[in-house]
Design a protein around this motif. Structure first.
Motif, PDB file in Angstrom:
ATOM      1  N   THR A  15       0.798  -1.196  -0.112  1.00  0.00           N
ATOM      2  CA  THR A  15      -0.024  -0.008  -0.060  1.00  0.00           C
ATOM      3  C   THR A  15       0.742   1.461   0.160  1.00  0.00           C
ATOM      4  N   PHE A  21      -7.807   3.295  -2.880  1.00  0.00           N
ATOM      5  CA  PHE A  21      -7.969   1.982  -3.015  1.00  0.00           C
ATOM      6  C   PHE A  21      -7.366   1.035  -2.056  1.00  0.00           C
ATOM      7  N   CYS A  22      -6.173   1.499  -1.694  1.00  0.00           N
ATOM      8  CA  CYS A  22      -5.644   0.514  -0.299  1.00  0.00           C
ATOM      9  C   CYS A  22      -6.584   0.496   0.662  1.00  0.00           C
ATOM     10  N   SER A  24      -9.799   0.897   0.589  1.00  0.00           N
ATOM     11  CA  SER A  24     -10.890  -0.073   0.357  1.00  0.00           C
ATOM     12  C   SER A  24     -10.635  -1.562   0.488  1.00  0.00           C
ATOM     13  N   ALA A  25      -9.373  -1.776   0.030  1.00  0.00           N
ATOM     14  CA  ALA A  25      -8.951  -3.429   0.195  1.00  0.00           C
ATOM     15  C   ALA A  25      -8.786  -3.713   1.473  1.00  0.00           C
ATOM     16  N   PHE A  73      -7.335  -3.667  -5.909  1.00  0.00           N
ATOM     17  CA  PHE A  73      -8.689  -3.686  -5.082  1.00  0.00           C
ATOM     18  C   PHE A  73      -9.667  -4.152  -6.359  1.00  0.00           C
ATOM     19  N   ASP A  74      -9.762  -3.732  -7.282  1.00  0.00           N
ATOM     20  CA  ASP A  74     -10.897  -4.248  -8.213  1.00  0.00           C
ATOM     21  C   ASP A  74     -10.806  -5.658  -8.511  1.00  0.00           C
ATOM     22  N   ASN A  77     -11.997  -7.171  -5.384  1.00  0.00           N
ATOM     23  CA  ASN A  77     -13.782  -7.103  -5.024  1.00  0.00           C
ATOM     24  C   ASN A  77     -14.315  -8.201  -6.001  1.00  0.00           C
TER      25      ASN A  77
END
Length: 84
Positions: A15, A21-22, A24-25, A73-74, A77
């Motif tokens: 990260t 995004f970090c 969120s992950a 992250f995508d 997810n």
């Protein structure tokens, strides 16, 4: 996924401090009660270049599950949405 398998899962997430995004992950992993090792690359440009080259990935987060690079992250997810 069985509880035993989850407990044996090794997750590493690379990260930087200001990466949404970090965050969120990490939030997604925490919401699943999955432990992970975070490696902050914010101030270690040499390590960031090394990891980026190794996985051929230029952005963070870089997520590795059981020694397999899965992406950012995508990608994490998407695995979650698929129930994996």
């Amino acid at each position: 996924m069985s509880k035993k398998l989850i407990n044996e899962t090794k997750i590493i997430i690379y990260t930087t401090k200001l990466c949404p995004f970090c965050v969120s992950a990490k939030n997604l992993l925490s919401s699943k009660n999955l432990e992970y090792t975070e490696i902050d690359l914010s101030t270690d440009l040499e390590k960031r270049l090394e990891v980026s080259t190794k996985y051929n990935w230029r952005t963070v987060p870089m997520i590795i599950i059981n020694d397999e690079f899965i992406g950012g992250f995508d990608d994490l997810n998407k695995l979650n949405e698929e129930g994996k």
